[in-house]
Write a protein that holds these residues in place. Structure first.
Motif, PDB file in Angstrom:
ATOM      1  N   GLY A 198       0.792  -1.226   0.000  1.00  0.00           N
ATOM      2  CA  GLY A 198       0.000   0.000   0.000  1.00  0.00           C
ATOM      3  C   GLY A 198       0.822   1.272   0.000  1.00  0.00           C
ATOM      4  O   GLY A 198       0.255   2.371  -0.072  1.00  0.00           O
ATOM      5  N   LEU A 199       2.153   1.141   0.058  1.00  0.00           N
ATOM      6  CA  LEU A 199       3.006   2.322   0.164  1.00  0.00           C
ATOM      7  C   LEU A 199       2.805   3.334  -0.969  1.00  0.00           C
ATOM      8  O   LEU A 199       2.665   4.541  -0.705  1.00  0.00           O
ATOM      9  N   PRO A 200       2.796   2.921  -2.254  1.00  0.00           N
ATOM     10  CA  PRO A 200       2.568   3.924  -3.301  1.00  0.00           C
ATOM     11  C   PRO A 200       1.242   4.664  -3.132  1.00  0.00           C
ATOM     12  O   PRO A 200       1.157   5.865  -3.414  1.00  0.00           O
ATOM     13  N   ALA A 201       0.232   3.969  -2.636  1.00  0.00           N
ATOM     14  CA  ALA A 201      -1.064   4.619  -2.438  1.00  0.00           C
ATOM     15  C   ALA A 201      -0.988   5.678  -1.349  1.00  0.00           C
ATOM     16  O   ALA A 201      -1.532   6.775  -1.488  1.00  0.00           O
ATOM     17  N   PHE A 202      -0.315   5.354  -0.240  1.00  0.00           N
ATOM     18  CA  PHE A 202      -0.183   6.342   0.834  1.00  0.00           C
ATOM     19  C   PHE A 202       0.487   7.616   0.316  1.00  0.00           C
ATOM     20  O   PHE A 202       0.104   8.730   0.679  1.00  0.00           O
ATOM     21  N   ILE A 203       1.504   7.452  -0.527  1.00  0.00           N
ATOM     22  CA  ILE A 203       2.246   8.598  -1.041  1.00  0.00           C
ATOM     23  C   ILE A 203       1.422   9.366  -2.077  1.00  0.00           C
ATOM     24  O   ILE A 203       1.424  10.602  -2.111  1.00  0.00           O
ATOM     25  N   LEU A 204       0.694   8.662  -2.926  1.00  0.00           N
ATOM     26  CA  LEU A 204      -0.136   9.333  -3.933  1.00  0.00           C
ATOM     27  C   LEU A 204      -1.254  10.145  -3.283  1.00  0.00           C
ATOM     28  O   LEU A 204      -1.641  11.202  -3.807  1.00  0.00           O
TER      29      LEU A 204
END
Length: 510
Positions: free
Chosen positions: A359-365
């Motif tokens: 889920g890391l890319p989602a948190f950053i986006l």
């Protein structure tokens, strides 16, 4: 914007690296038992309120208003606005802190109900949280003054303040542990002292920037103050929904066997490195810039700003997520496997990290998309989206923890974040406030290719290299993985046109 992102990201990187050292000391001293669980609750609770009343809703409403007042009415009016808001915040947060300290047992009965069956763990959590709760006042005022500095395009001091948190926490562990009931109590005192130190640092930086703030005895509710408070309303609800999401995770984790709170904390700390360095830096740098561009009628510039922010976010988030997922065990074992933190704890934490990484890319986006609403004064739409996400997160938590225990909490968090990103993007595009430009559409597939190639190299290395024995050997092998991943990803990304490192260097110096 890129220079500001690099400034914030560089200081945040330094803070996160010190944070790893701090967490390594905590893991070796406390492990993942009752004292560790109690301290992490004591650390998390004031941070929940900080994100609610400090960094979240307040900055979303205050930074655009401050930047607009500064640009339209001058420094004196902007300073007056900041002083009135700081006075109101001090009065409100002091009252909240006193009430919280008095009624802490009742608060923890709600937020950590699983602790009530274990009187020792519950008592420790109450004691430590009472020690850390004044941190709330200090850190929220720090967030306010940081917003002033960001509005002045001064990012270094605000981004560097968390370094003091890590340094003073470690100092407290060494200096106070012999004199306190447990090492957790020493750490709790370090948290509160660090809050006062961070506040002093940013206040001095603001004074040097020509914006010394003071507490106003009787703050007037001017039209500018009313505007900030009005915009804070939806933001508070939205931030409240987000913090409710985190509170749900906390409640459910407290109901799991002892250690679950600690496993999730250590895994989340690893994930927070790229999230803080990339996500927070992008969001912090974007908001005042977008607000100024939109106020100046520069819609095309605002559009380019968002696309370049998304491009940079993905360029760093995708390889970070892949590396954390593939290297979860080497990372956790190298950083934490020593002292009171054994192989069982390391394995449980690594499992949570593998899933958090998805889920890391989602948190950053999310950090890159939300300023597109806030810069336009729209704090209501993200609230409505957050309501959907929190309901989804709760439902997923209830289902997944039955089968995956603490790993189910990490998976529910990641899946909910991806839904959040999808809805934010669709809403902005439907309004004509964002669309992926040709450069973004061309580069994203190439970034994915470079990320997959890096992941393949790391998997091959893991199969080839034996599992090391000893802390030093584990750190050396982890360094080999990191270097191999960096060379593979950035080398291939440059070769296929996914990134142009020379351009990043030039703009970072600009």
């Amino acid at each position: 914007m890129l220079k500001s992102i690099l400034t914030v990201g560089g200081w945040t990187m330094g803070s996160r690296l010190l944070g790893f050292l701090r967490d390594m000391l905590i893991a070796a001293s406390l492990g993942a038992g009752p004292i560790a669980d109690a301290f992490f609750i004591a650390l998390k609770l004031p941070n929940l309120f900080r994100r609610l009343f400090g960094e979240g809703a307040f900055n979303a409403a205050f930074v655009p208003a401050f930047a607009s007042t500064l640009a339209g009415n001058g420094a004196a009016q902007a300073r007056a606005l900041a002083e009135r808001m700081s006075t109101l915040m001090t009065l409100w947060l002091t009252l909240l802190t006193v009430l919280g300290m008095v009624f802490m047992p009742q608060v923890l009965h709600v937020l950590a109900p699983g602790f009530t069956d274990e009187p020792v763990r519950f008592g420790l959590a109450v004691e430590m949280t009472r020690i850390t709760f004044p941190y709330l006042v200090f850190i929220c005022l720090t967030a306010l003054i940081s917003g002033v500095l960001n509005g002045l395009d001064r990012f270094a001091a605000a981004a560097g303040a968390p370094v003091l948190f890590n340094i003073l926490s470690m100092a407290a562990l060494f200096a106070l542990a012999p004199y306190t009931a447990t090492p957790g109590h020493a750490l709790a005192w370090g948290v509160t002292v660090s809050g006062a130190a961070q506040l002093l640092l940013v206040w001095v930086a603001a004074a040097r920037a020509g914006m010394p703030l003071r507490i106003v005895s009787l703050p007037r509710i001017t039209p500018e103050v009313r505007l900030v408070l009005r915009r804070m309303g939806p933001g508070l609800i939205g931030a409240g929904v987000t913090q409710l999401n985190l509170a749900v995770d906390l409640v459910i984790a407290s109901l799991l066997p002892a250690g679950a709170v600690s496993y999730l904390y250590y895994a989340d700390r690893i994930g927070q490195l790229p999230l803080g360095v990339i996500g927070a830096a992008v969001g912090t740098a974007m908001l005042p810039l977008l607000a100024k561009q939109l106020r100046g009628g520069q819609a095309l510039s605002a559009h380019r700003t968002m696309n370049r922010a998304l491009e940079l976010s993905l360029a760093l988030a995708l390889p970070a997520a892949a590396a954390q997922s593939v290297l979860a065990w080497p990372i956790i074992s190298a950083l934490f496997l020593r002292g009171a933190f054994g192989e069982l704890e390391a394995a449980a934490t690594a499992a949570a990290l593998t899933v958090y990484a998805l889920g890391l890319p989602a948190f950053i986006l999310v950090k890159a998309f939300v300023p597109g609403f806030f810069a336009r004064g729209d704090t209501a739409t993200p609230v409505k989206i957050s309501l959907v996400v929190v309901v989804l997160n709760l439902a997923l938590n209830l289902v997944l923890t039955r089968y995956l225990a603490h790993v189910g909490i990490a998976l529910a968090t990641g899946l909910s974040a991806w839904v959040n990103v999808a809805i934010l993007a669709v809403m902005l595009r439907r309004r004509g406030q964002w669309r992926p430009d040709r450069r973004l559409r061309r580069r994203v597939p190439r970034l994915l290719i470079a990320t997959l190639a890096m992941a393949a190299v790391l998997v091959a290395l893991r199969l080839m290299l034996p599992d090391p024995v000893g802390s030093t050997a584990r750190l050396v092998v982890l360094a080999v993985y990191v270097v191999a991943g960096l060379v593979t990803y950035f080398g291939l990304a440059q070769a296929i046109g996914a990134l142009h490192l020379g351009e990043i260097r030039r703009r970072g110096r600009g």
